[in-house]
Scaffold this active site. Sequence first.
Site, short mmCIF file in Angstrom:
data_model
loop_
_atom_site.label_atom_id
_atom_site.label_comp_id
_atom_site.label_asym_id
_atom_site.label_seq_id
_atom_site.Cartn_x
_atom_site.Cartn_y
_atom_site.Cartn_z
N THR A 18 -12.28 7.80 -2.29
CA THR A 18 -12.57 8.99 -1.50
C THR A 18 -13.14 10.08 -2.41
OG1 THR A 18 -10.89 8.50 0.15
CG2 THR A 18 -11.54 10.81 -0.08
N GLN A 53 -16.27 0.66 3.75
CA GLN A 53 -14.85 0.55 4.06
C GLN A 53 -14.54 1.37 5.31
OE1 GLN A 53 -11.54 2.77 2.17
NE2 GLN A 53 -10.99 0.80 1.28
N HIS A 89 -9.76 -1.39 6.07
CA HIS A 89 -8.82 -0.79 5.13
C HIS A 89 -7.41 -0.84 5.71
CE1 HIS A 89 -7.19 1.47 1.96
NE2 HIS A 89 -7.72 2.66 2.17
N ASN A 123 -2.68 1.39 1.60
CA ASN A 123 -2.51 2.80 1.21
C ASN A 123 -2.03 3.72 2.32
OD1 ASN A 123 -3.50 1.76 -1.14
ND2 ASN A 123 -5.39 2.93 -1.16
N TYR A 175 -2.82 3.95 5.60
CA TYR A 175 -3.69 4.37 6.68
C TYR A 175 -3.42 3.52 7.93
CZ TYR A 175 -5.55 7.16 2.98
OH TYR A 175 -5.64 8.07 1.95
N ARG A 192 -8.65 -5.15 3.06
CA ARG A 192 -7.94 -4.59 1.91
C ARG A 192 -6.46 -4.41 2.25
NH1 ARG A 192 -8.33 1.14 -1.38
NH2 ARG A 192 -8.59 0.24 -3.46
N ASN A 240 1.35 7.56 0.86
CA ASN A 240 1.45 8.03 2.24
C ASN A 240 2.76 7.62 2.91
OD1 ASN A 240 -0.88 9.61 2.61
ND2 ASN A 240 -2.15 7.80 2.97
N GLY A 297 -12.28 1.15 -10.49
CA GLY A 297 -12.31 2.39 -9.73
C GLY A 297 -12.76 3.58 -10.54
N ARG A 298 -11.81 4.36 -11.04
CA ARG A 298 -12.12 5.66 -11.65
C ARG A 298 -13.17 5.62 -12.77
NH1 ARG A 298 -6.51 9.28 -11.60
NH2 ARG A 298 -6.31 9.30 -9.32
#
Length: 357
Positions: free
Chosen positions: A24, A96, A173, A176, A178, A225, A233, A316-317
């Site tokens: 995100t 996604q 997705h 995480n 959601y 995923r 969350n 990722g990062r």
Amino acid sequence: MKIFQPYSLGSITLKNHIVMAPMTRNRAIKNIPNDIMALYYEQRSDAGLIITEGTSPSPNGLGYARIPGAFTDTQIKGWKNIASRVHRKDSKIFVQLMHCGRASATPNLPEGAKTIAPSSVQLSGEIHTDISGSSPYAIPEAMSIDQIQKTQNEYIQAATNLVSAGIDGVELHSANGYLLDQFLNPASNIRNDEYGGSYKNRARFLLELTQKTIDAIGANKVGVRISPYGIFNDMQGTYDDLVEMYSYLAAELSKLNIAYIHIVDHRGMGAPDFPTDIVTTLQNIFKGTIITGGNINTAKEAQTVLDKGSDLVYIGRPYISNPNLIEKLKSNIALTQPIMDTFYTPGEEGYTDYISI
């Protein structure tokens, strides 16, 4: 090294085994994919596969400020531009699809939208809104059967329109915390109908949606995923039937011949350790492509993921601040560290202004 060699993912060929993980970034002003986003993804299209940031299939799913959608003609036009820019660099791109569910606040939703979830269980804490700063998470409305069907149809319409616009596929997705994960997890799903209770019931929404998405765009264009043992969350990290449920999911998704399953591992960012070797368990059940990764900073670390039995490795990062990540990995060049203060801010700073050296 194997990670730099091509890989066949269904009917498409990836130029390497590296996947840019979905992250995100909150640059979609008015929830519309824009030119700065197109540049961002084009810059990072040395990845074999790009999985985009979470993208809402409906107004109700827009839980965060400035996340993109895929439910209007203007949004789909924006994704068409992004797909074209990525394909120009011989990379592939899956969008996604992420419905935030209860991870939402009213100021982040357009007029007429509402926060919905499997059950009316509110998230603790607060969420950022551009309108009023920090705001408590909304108390979600428990979804009726009609709302479940409508929401699934919104996913299908989004997926169909994205593929028609040139996107190579979609990732559902279900991680995480959601919406899809909220159905899976007993912390957020306290229903007593066919979508709650037993692990097979809790998995019903995801499996129904996966089948419908396959019917609309083809199995080779659908990935899923998941995040077993995840606590983001307010998810419950462990529960009695967790291994049974994810084993069941892996078996059912394998029967559907989807493109891949993508297993989240956030332990490198401080998440709790896995109480079981869940990745190996799922590798032994799911017969298609498996993507894993987490805390990868060198080519050797990426290769180790493949050596342990996964087919593709997500990063990722490091992709945030290293647009030419593959070149750096190949040459063992030290990676530039990302500026965390600009992860979720609007504009070019900390987004498209990292230099490719």
